[in-house]
Design an enzyme around this catalytic site. Structure first.
Site, PDB file in Angstrom:
ATOM      1  N   SER A  51       0.798  -1.232   0.000  1.00  0.00           N
ATOM      2  CA  SER A  51       0.000   0.000   0.000  1.00  0.00           C
ATOM      3  C   SER A  51       0.827   1.277   0.000  1.00  0.00           C
ATOM      4  O   SER A  51       0.256   2.365  -0.087  1.00  0.00           O
ATOM      5  CB  SER A  51      -0.967   0.012   1.194  1.00  0.00           C
ATOM      6  OG  SER A  51      -2.041  -0.869   0.960  1.00  0.00           O
ATOM      7  N   LYS A  70       0.070   3.667  -2.788  1.00  0.00           N
ATOM      8  CA  LYS A  70      -0.941   4.729  -2.752  1.00  0.00           C
ATOM      9  C   LYS A  70      -0.327   6.117  -2.581  1.00  0.00           C
ATOM     10  O   LYS A  70      -0.992   7.116  -2.858  1.00  0.00           O
ATOM     11  CB  LYS A  70      -1.940   4.446  -1.630  1.00  0.00           C
ATOM     12  CG  LYS A  70      -2.756   3.168  -1.856  1.00  0.00           C
ATOM     13  CD  LYS A  70      -3.769   2.959  -0.741  1.00  0.00           C
ATOM     14  CE  LYS A  70      -4.627   1.730  -1.009  1.00  0.00           C
ATOM     15  NZ  LYS A  70      -3.953   0.475  -0.634  1.00  0.00           N
ATOM     16  N   SER A  79      -6.481   3.352   3.878  1.00  0.00           N
ATOM     17  CA  SER A  79      -5.745   2.631   2.842  1.00  0.00           C
ATOM     18  C   SER A  79      -6.703   1.816   1.980  1.00  0.00           C
ATOM     19  O   SER A  79      -6.472   0.644   1.675  1.00  0.00           O
ATOM     20  CB  SER A  79      -4.678   1.709   3.461  1.00  0.00           C
ATOM     21  OG  SER A  79      -3.751   1.302   2.484  1.00  0.00           O
TER      22      SER A  79
END
Length: 428
Positions: free
Chosen positions: A61, A64, A121
């Site tokens: 993640s 992102k 997230s």
């Protein structure tokens, strides 16, 4: 430009730091499969500490952060505003956890999407942003990779906007430190979003997964990440007395051990920067990090944990118990492989009704497996019937065949999880 500085000065200082650290022969575990780390003085680009910093790793993640970088660019260019409403597609709504459980046709403001990406997230929100900016997630991933090259991230390739498993989506600790620096330098007016500690959506309030914001002096961002392939990742930054450090750790075995290690890296970095430049050779700063130990078992499988125990251990224990109770006929029905597990954000939280008997957990499973009470969460604490009587019925009156069928369904739940993981791994 910050990218020019990092692609030149950082690489030169990284070489010197790496040589010095290697000379110390700190730990043989430095060549672990998942673990990598780098700590940088943001003001000078000096690498204070580095381990496996140029080896390819899965960003999970942390991806992102690049998704947000492109969104910030679009806002500043006037292409997008914070109040624009983006429509959720079926593809976005189908993304596995961590997510907001968005439905196709829902609409979300750009600013809410920023909070959802930073705090929750949310994988579904990442796809919403990608499609809004580029028409498709594939096209957006190509744009992410192209922008990464312009920023000097030479070892980074993106295949999706969320960080969900893809064998071709890789980066390095060094590249991710450069990305963190680029966000802070190019978008200081948006960096405050990474400090946000909670976000509410659909009647639910989500806490930021980055615990260091609340526990370590000076930490003000920026992102956590987890997949089973990557381990527990953390990109963080802290400032004290106008000195900022950037720390990246990849491949932690648990969220707790990752947080402990990054805390140690940050504290040691400020100790190193506090040395008097006139009397201490900056080239000796790596010596300060000699006391920082590589996390124990950094190459261990970073599989999902439930209340401090591996889910595979819980499932194996449950299966063995069910087999002992149901007899040889049940054992013949068991799958011939150990299940794999879904991949997503390792700090995602299960629904309170699912974990009431266990308390806080480190990992959640995909919502599609929680449509009915979760087998491998509920089963270990469920009351088990007595062994079947010769008559073919249990003491509670239910048929042995029904009991065996229920136990088989529980034990084979892992097969659905394995299929899910394989599908996500094949995504491009």
């Amino acid at each position: 430009m910050a990218a020019e500085f990092w692609s030149g000065g950082l690489y030169r200082s990284a070489l010197a730091a790496t040589v010095a650290v290697s000379a110390l022969a700190i730990a043989p575990a430095a060549h672990a499969e998942k673990y990598a780390a780098i700590v940088v003085d943001a003001a000078t680009g000096e690498v204070l500490h580095a381990r496996n910093e140029d080896d390819p790793r899965y960003p999970a993640s942390l991806t992102k952060v690049m998704t947000l970088y492109l969104l910030f660019e679009a806002i500043d260019s006037g292409e997008v505003t914070l109040t624009d409403r983006m429509t959720v597609s079926r593809a976005a709504a189908s993304q596995p956890p961590s997510n907001l459980r968005l439905r196709a046709g829902d609409r979300m403001r750009v600013e809410d999407a920023i909070y959802a990406l930073v705090t929750k997230s949310a994988n579904d929100v990442a796809v919403v942003v990608a499609e809004y900016l580029a028409g498709s997630e594939r096209a957006f991933a190509e744009r992410m990779t192209a922008r990464a090259r312009e920023l000097g991230l030479e070892s980074t390739t993106f295949r999706n906007a969320s960080g969900l498993p893809d064998a071709a989506q890789v980066s390095t600790a060094r590249d991710l430190a450069m990305l963190a620096d680029a966000v802070m330098n190019h978008f200081p007016h948006y960096y405050h979003y990474f400090q946000n500690q909670q976000f509410s959506w659909g009647g639910t309030t989500y806490r930021n997964h980055n615990e260091l914001i609340r526990t370590v002096d000076g930490v003000d961002g920026i992102k956590t990440g987890y997949t089973r392939a990557s381990g527990f990742n953390l990109m963080t930054s802290a400032v004290r007395d106008d000195r900022r450090v950037i720390a990246i750790m990849l491949g932690g075995a648990t969220a707790r051990s990752r947080n402990t290690h990054v805390t140690e890296l940050v504290e040691t970095a400020f100790l190193a920067l506090g040395q008097t430049p006139g009397t201490i050779d900056p080239g000796n700063r790596p010596v300060v990090f000699a006391a920082v130990r590589t996390p124990s078992n950094p190459n261990g499988a970073a599989e999902p944990m439930l209340n401090g125990r591996r889910l595979s251990d819980i499932l194996a224990e449950q299966t063995a118990k069910a087999a002992a109770e149901a007899g040889p006929e049940f054992a013949r029905e068991l799958p011939e492989y150990m299940p794999e597990y879904m991949e997503g954000d390792g700090t995602d939280q299960a629904a309170p009704t699912e974990i009431a008997a266990f308390g806080p957990v480190d990992y959640d499973v995909a919502s599609e497996f929680l449509a009915a009470p979760s087998d491998y969460i509920a089963a270990p604490v469920a009351a088990q019937p007595e062994a079947p009587e010769p008559s073919g019925f249990l003491f509670d009156g239910s048929a042995v065949a029904d009991y065996n069928a229920a136990q088989i369904a529980r034990a084979t739940a892992g097969a659905r999880v394995a299929d899910y993981t394989r599908r996500q791994t094949r995504r491009r």
